[in-house]
Motif scaffolding. Structure first.
Motif, PDB file in Angstrom:
ATOM      1  N   ALA A  26     -23.478   4.147   7.819  1.00 60.18           N
ATOM      2  CA  ALA A  26     -24.026   4.029   9.172  1.00 60.18           C
ATOM      3  C   ALA A  26     -22.952   4.182  10.244  1.00 60.18           C
ATOM      4  O   ALA A  26     -23.269   4.514  11.390  1.00 60.18           O
ATOM      5  N   ARG A  27     -21.671   3.973   9.891  1.00 60.78           N
ATOM      6  CA  ARG A  27     -20.595   3.998  10.901  1.00 60.78           C
ATOM      7  C   ARG A  27     -19.428   4.845  10.405  1.00 60.78           C
ATOM      8  O   ARG A  27     -18.336   4.329  10.178  1.00 60.78           O
ATOM      9  N   PRO A  28     -19.651   6.133  10.217  1.00 58.64           N
ATOM     10  CA  PRO A  28     -18.591   6.988   9.675  1.00 58.64           C
ATOM     11  C   PRO A  28     -17.356   7.067  10.572  1.00 58.64           C
ATOM     12  O   PRO A  28     -16.236   7.216  10.068  1.00 58.64           O
ATOM     13  N   ASP A  29     -17.531   6.989  11.894  1.00 64.66           N
ATOM     14  CA  ASP A  29     -16.379   7.066  12.792  1.00 64.66           C
ATOM     15  C   ASP A  29     -15.451   5.864  12.600  1.00 64.66           C
ATOM     16  O   ASP A  29     -14.224   6.005  12.625  1.00 64.66           O
ATOM     17  N   GLU A  30     -16.038   4.681  12.408  1.00 65.62           N
ATOM     18  CA  GLU A  30     -15.223   3.499  12.169  1.00 65.62           C
ATOM     19  C   GLU A  30     -14.482   3.609  10.843  1.00 65.62           C
ATOM     20  O   GLU A  30     -13.311   3.233  10.729  1.00 65.62           O
ATOM     21  N   VAL A  31     -15.174   4.114   9.826  1.00 64.15           N
ATOM     22  CA  VAL A  31     -14.532   4.289   8.525  1.00 64.15           C
ATOM     23  C   VAL A  31     -13.349   5.233   8.656  1.00 64.15           C
ATOM     24  O   VAL A  31     -12.257   4.969   8.131  1.00 64.15           O
ATOM     25  N   ALA A  32     -13.532   6.352   9.368  1.00 62.45           N
ATOM     26  CA  ALA A  32     -12.450   7.319   9.542  1.00 62.45           C
ATOM     27  C   ALA A  32     -11.275   6.706  10.286  1.00 62.45           C
ATOM     28  O   ALA A  32     -10.108   6.950   9.943  1.00 62.45           O
ATOM     29  N   ALA A  33     -11.561   5.876  11.302  1.00 59.54           N
ATOM     30  CA  ALA A  33     -10.484   5.230  12.050  1.00 59.54           C
ATOM     31  C   ALA A  33      -9.718   4.246  11.167  1.00 59.54           C
ATOM     32  O   ALA A  33      -8.479   4.171  11.221  1.00 59.54           O
ATOM     33  N   PHE A  34     -10.438   3.486  10.356  1.00 58.48           N
ATOM     34  CA  PHE A  34      -9.778   2.561   9.441  1.00 58.48           C
ATOM     35  C   PHE A  34      -8.927   3.319   8.425  1.00 58.48           C
ATOM     36  O   PHE A  34      -7.787   2.923   8.138  1.00 58.48           O
ATOM     37  N   ASP A  35      -9.461   4.397   7.881  1.00 57.68           N
ATOM     38  CA  ASP A  35      -8.711   5.148   6.874  1.00 57.68           C
ATOM     39  C   ASP A  35      -7.453   5.758   7.470  1.00 57.68           C
ATOM     40  O   ASP A  35      -6.402   5.833   6.808  1.00 57.68           O
ATOM     41  N   ALA A  36      -7.521   6.184   8.718  1.00 59.39           N
ATOM     42  CA  ALA A  36      -6.329   6.703   9.386  1.00 59.39           C
ATOM     43  C   ALA A  36      -5.296   5.598   9.586  1.00 59.39           C
ATOM     44  O   ALA A  36      -4.090   5.828   9.417  1.00 59.39           O
ATOM     45  N   ALA A  37      -5.753   4.401   9.946  1.00 57.57           N
ATOM     46  CA  ALA A  37      -4.828   3.282  10.121  1.00 57.57           C
ATOM     47  C   ALA A  37      -4.176   2.889   8.800  1.00 57.57           C
ATOM     48  O   ALA A  37      -2.984   2.567   8.746  1.00 57.57           O
ATOM     49  N   ILE A  38      -4.956   2.936   7.718  1.00 54.21           N
ATOM     50  CA  ILE A  38      -4.397   2.645   6.394  1.00 54.21           C
ATOM     51  C   ILE A  38      -3.333   3.677   6.038  1.00 54.21           C
ATOM     52  O   ILE A  38      -2.255   3.342   5.525  1.00 54.21           O
ATOM     53  N   ALA A  39      -3.619   4.948   6.312  1.00 54.87           N
ATOM     54  CA  ALA A  39      -2.647   6.005   6.016  1.00 54.87           C
ATOM     55  C   ALA A  39      -1.367   5.813   6.816  1.00 54.87           C
ATOM     56  O   ALA A  39      -0.258   6.014   6.292  1.00 54.87           O
ATOM     57  N   ASP A  40      -1.493   5.407   8.080  1.00 55.45           N
ATOM     58  CA  ASP A  40      -0.303   5.143   8.906  1.00 55.45           C
ATOM     59  C   ASP A  40       0.515   4.008   8.326  1.00 55.45           C
ATOM     60  O   ASP A  40       1.756   4.063   8.305  1.00 55.45           O
ATOM     61  N   TRP A  41      -0.175   2.951   7.882  1.00 55.76           N
ATOM     62  CA  TRP A  41       0.542   1.818   7.296  1.00 55.76           C
ATOM     63  C   TRP A  41       1.275   2.246   6.026  1.00 55.76           C
ATOM     64  O   TRP A  41       2.446   1.913   5.833  1.00 55.76           O
ATOM     65  N   GLU A  42       0.594   2.977   5.176  1.00 52.49           N
ATOM     66  CA  GLU A  42       1.206   3.433   3.929  1.00 52.49           C
ATOM     67  C   GLU A  42       2.425   4.312   4.202  1.00 52.49           C
ATOM     68  O   GLU A  42       3.445   4.222   3.511  1.00 52.49           O
ATOM     69  N   GLU A  43       2.335   5.141   5.217  1.00 52.36           N
ATOM     70  CA  GLU A  43       3.435   6.056   5.518  1.00 52.36           C
ATOM     71  C   GLU A  43       4.690   5.301   5.929  1.00 52.36           C
ATOM     72  O   GLU A  43       5.811   5.758   5.707  1.00 52.36           O
ATOM     73  N   GLY A  44       4.512   4.124   6.509  1.00 50.80           N
ATOM     74  CA  GLY A  44       5.662   3.352   6.961  1.00 50.80           C
ATOM     75  C   GLY A  44       6.295   2.481   5.901  1.00 50.80           C
ATOM     76  O   GLY A  44       7.271   1.773   6.173  1.00 50.80           O
ATOM     77  N   LEU A  45       5.758   2.507   4.685  1.00 50.65           N
ATOM     78  CA  LEU A  45       6.277   1.665   3.623  1.00 50.65           C
ATOM     79  C   LEU A  45       7.387   2.370   2.848  1.00 50.65           C
ATOM     80  O   LEU A  45       7.465   3.594   2.814  1.00 50.65           O
ATOM     81  N   SER A  46       8.235   1.559   2.229  1.00 46.37           N
ATOM     82  CA  SER A  46       9.266   2.065   1.318  1.00 46.37           C
ATOM     83  C   SER A  46       9.004   1.449  -0.044  1.00 46.37           C
ATOM     84  O   SER A  46       9.507   0.353  -0.342  1.00 46.37           O
ATOM     85  N   PRO A  47       8.199   2.100  -0.878  1.00 45.73           N
ATOM     86  CA  PRO A  47       7.804   1.488  -2.152  1.00 45.73           C
ATOM     87  C   PRO A  47       9.006   1.214  -3.051  1.00 45.73           C
ATOM     88  O   PRO A  47       9.965   1.984  -3.092  1.00 45.73           O
ATOM     89  N   ARG A  48       8.946   0.109  -3.764  1.00 41.30           N
ATOM     90  CA  ARG A  48       9.948  -0.248  -4.755  1.00 41.30           C
ATOM     91  C   ARG A  48       9.245  -0.614  -6.047  1.00 41.30           C
ATOM     92  O   ARG A  48       8.131  -1.141  -6.015  1.00 41.30           O
ATOM     93  N   PRO A  49       9.883  -0.361  -7.183  1.00 37.83           N
ATOM     94  CA  PRO A  49       9.245  -0.751  -8.452  1.00 37.83           C
ATOM     95  C   PRO A  49       9.184  -2.263  -8.553  1.00 37.83           C
ATOM     96  O   PRO A  49      10.034  -2.972  -7.983  1.00 37.83           O
ATOM     97  N   PRO A  50       8.199  -2.802  -9.261  1.00 36.53           N
ATOM     98  CA  PRO A  50       8.115  -4.260  -9.417  1.00 36.53           C
ATOM     99  C   PRO A  50       9.318  -4.796 -10.181  1.00 36.53           C
ATOM    100  O   PRO A  50       9.842  -4.145 -11.079  1.00 36.53           O
ATOM    101  N   ILE A  51       9.762  -5.986  -9.800  1.00 29.63           N
ATOM    102  CA  ILE A  51      10.901  -6.619 -10.468  1.00 29.63           C
ATOM    103  C   ILE A  51      10.461  -7.953 -11.053  1.00 29.63           C
ATOM    104  O   ILE A  51       9.510  -8.575 -10.583  1.00 29.63           O
TER     105      ILE A  51
END
Length: 239
Positions: free
Chosen positions: A182-207
């Protein structure tokens, strides 16, 4: 569930003992005391048990209670309604303790909000990661995004919908009505925000929490005493 309730009682009693001890030592007024949790617990509210790889509120929403009698005495107690998460703890506690925080922390210092000098930023988002423990068969990481009272969950078959969810937590706190279609625009905005957050991460293997050494994708088997293995199985840490 009875066992879980009993554990809550044990924690409550332990907190009471800590407070009574500090009051007896005359240190309670100047103690910064925090009660929180790493996760909640699912009792199949959405068909999923325990707490691993569960993206719903019964696991993600945890208490955060901050007590410091001398700090709050003039301000009075307060309830802050808004998204906060574990990344906020380190900068907040360092600030309250008047200790300089290292650069690069991604959490928010909540101390101005606690002191009544500020409010939580409007439209702030938090992005918890849903994944399995390193010692279990892995599933792809899925992320949750919460902004205001809206919540987006990336989909997976284990959740009952591979396309994911969009919930209005104000009107639907039990997360029963999926608004994704019912709210595809909101879903798209959330998915873009998630992608931005992921892009700013520096993944490390679990220790490993004790050795600090990386955990391999295929950890060596460990022989456990039968009683310990049974106990870990009851807690969900052994298949």
């Amino acid at each position: 569930m009875r066992s879980y309730d009993a554990r809550i009682g044990q924690v409550d009693e332990a907190v009471a003992r800590i407070r009574a001890t500090l009051e007896g030592l005359g240190q309670w007024d100047d103690t910064l005391f925090v009660v929180t949790a790493d996760h909640g617990e699912s009792f199949c509210e959405h068909g999923l048990p325990k707490h691993e790889y569960v993206p719903f509120e019964e696991v993600l929403r945890v208490p955060l209670v901050i007590s410091w009698p001398r700090f709050f005495r003039e301000r009075g107690g307060m309830v802050i309604d808004g998204p906060a998460w574990h990344l906020d703890l380190l900068p907040t506690l360092l600030s309250l303790a008047n200790v300089a925080a290292p650069e690069g922390l991604r959490g928010l210092d909540l101390s101005p909000v606690l002191s009544g000098q500020a409010t939580l930023p409007q439209g702030r988002g938090v992005y918890p990661a849903i994944l399995r423990p390193a010692h279990k068969d892995q599933r792809p990481l899925r992320r949750v995004a919460v902004r205001g009272r809206r919540k987006r969950i990336e989909g997976h078959a284990a959740y009952g919908d591979e396309e994911g969810f969009l919930f209005d937590l104000a009107r639907d706190p039990g997360e029963r009505r999926n608004l994704r279609e019912a709210r595809p625009d909101e879903v798209a905005a959330f998915d873009a925000a998630i992608a931005d957050w992921e892009e700013g991460l520096s993944p490390r293997p679990p220790i490993h929490q004790d050795t600090g050494l990386p955990i391999s994708e295929a950890p060596a088997p460990v022989d456990l005493p039968p009683a310990l293995e049974d106990r870990l199985r009851q807690l969900g840490y052994v298949d």
